[in-house]
Motif scaffolding. Structure first.
Motif, short mmCIF file in Angstrom:
data_model
loop_
_atom_site.label_atom_id
_atom_site.label_comp_id
_atom_site.label_asym_id
_atom_site.label_seq_id
_atom_site.Cartn_x
_atom_site.Cartn_y
_atom_site.Cartn_z
N ALA A 5 0.84 -1.19 0.00
CA ALA A 5 0.00 0.00 0.00
C ALA A 5 0.87 1.25 0.00
O ALA A 5 1.56 1.53 0.99
CB ALA A 5 -0.91 0.00 1.21
N GLU A 6 0.83 1.98 -1.11
CA GLU A 6 1.62 3.22 -1.23
C GLU A 6 0.81 4.40 -0.74
O GLU A 6 -0.43 4.42 -0.82
CB GLU A 6 2.01 3.49 -2.69
CG GLU A 6 2.80 2.39 -3.37
CD GLU A 6 1.96 1.56 -4.29
OE1 GLU A 6 2.50 1.00 -5.27
OE2 GLU A 6 0.74 1.45 -4.05
N SER A 7 1.53 5.40 -0.26
CA SER A 7 0.90 6.66 0.13
C SER A 7 1.94 7.77 0.02
O SER A 7 3.14 7.49 -0.11
CB SER A 7 0.35 6.57 1.55
OG SER A 7 1.40 6.34 2.47
N GLY A 8 1.46 9.00 0.07
CA GLY A 8 2.37 10.13 0.10
C GLY A 8 2.49 10.92 -1.18
O GLY A 8 3.18 11.94 -1.22
N GLY A 10 1.25 13.35 -4.39
CA GLY A 10 0.54 14.61 -4.40
C GLY A 10 1.10 15.56 -5.42
O GLY A 10 1.87 15.17 -6.31
N LEU A 20 7.33 9.26 -0.19
CA LEU A 20 6.40 8.17 -0.47
C LEU A 20 6.66 7.03 0.50
O LEU A 20 7.81 6.71 0.80
CB LEU A 20 6.58 7.66 -1.90
CG LEU A 20 6.46 8.69 -3.02
CD1 LEU A 20 6.58 7.99 -4.38
CD2 LEU A 20 5.16 9.45 -2.94
N SER A 21 5.58 6.41 0.95
CA SER A 21 5.69 5.25 1.83
C SER A 21 4.98 4.06 1.22
O SER A 21 3.99 4.22 0.52
CB SER A 21 5.09 5.56 3.20
OG SER A 21 5.82 6.54 3.88
N CYS A 22 5.49 2.89 1.53
CA CYS A 22 4.85 1.65 1.09
C CYS A 22 4.86 0.69 2.27
O CYS A 22 5.92 0.34 2.78
CB CYS A 22 5.61 1.06 -0.09
SG CYS A 22 5.08 -0.60 -0.57
N THR A 78 7.92 -1.24 6.22
CA THR A 78 7.73 -0.04 5.42
C THR A 78 8.99 0.32 4.65
O THR A 78 10.10 0.25 5.18
CB THR A 78 7.34 1.14 6.32
OG1 THR A 78 6.12 0.83 7.00
CG2 THR A 78 7.13 2.41 5.49
N CYS A 96 5.25 0.69 -5.75
CA CYS A 96 6.10 -0.09 -4.87
C CYS A 96 6.06 -1.54 -5.35
O CYS A 96 5.01 -2.03 -5.80
CB CYS A 96 5.52 0.02 -3.46
SG CYS A 96 6.34 -0.95 -2.19
N THR A 120 0.80 5.46 -6.59
CA THR A 120 0.43 6.76 -6.06
C THR A 120 0.92 7.83 -7.02
O THR A 120 2.05 7.77 -7.51
CB THR A 120 0.98 6.97 -4.63
OG1 THR A 120 0.50 8.20 -4.09
CG2 THR A 120 2.50 6.97 -4.60
#
Length: 126
Positions: A5-8, A10, A20-22, A78, A96, A120
């Protein structure tokens, strides 16, 4: 069931930074090399960076070397991609990926990776 699950992602101005985090679940994180790839509109997906499973060795695409830093936190399953001095050409969907069995010559190859996140979006405005 393995999930990445990627996030960050924008929107950021050129010269800015994003992280970015995964987060990985359903796998033994320390046994996997973790990588980031990206795909810009109208282009093929390309390698960005990877961190190895055992020693934490890192590898970067020439286009991001010196600007991006990959790291991982085994306790939190992570992997993080810190992106500095972003350029409009960094605009892409960032993915990721995890590889359980991989040799050094395969690290930049998408086909070597077993699992992928949904991606993302990163948009860099000029």
């Amino acid at each position: 069931q393995v999930q990445l699950a990627e996030s960050g992602g924008g929107l950021v101005q050129a010269g800015g930074s994003l992280s970015l985090s995964c987060v990985a679940s359903g796998l033994t994180f320390t046994r996997y090399a973790m990588a980031w790839f990206r795909q810009a509109p109208g282009k093929e997906r390309e390698f960005v960076s990877v961190i190895s499973q055992r020693h934490g060795s890192t590898l970067y695409a020439d286009s991001v070397k010196g600007r991006f830093t990959i790291s991982k936190n085994n306790a939190r399953n992570t992997v993080v991609l810190l992106m500095n001095n972003l350029k409009p050409e960094d605009t892409a969907v960032y993915y990721c990926a995890a590889a359980g069995r991989i040799i050094s010559s395969q690290l930049r190859s998408q086909s070597a990776y077993d699992y992928w996140g949904q991606g993302t979006q990163v948009t860099v405005s000029s």
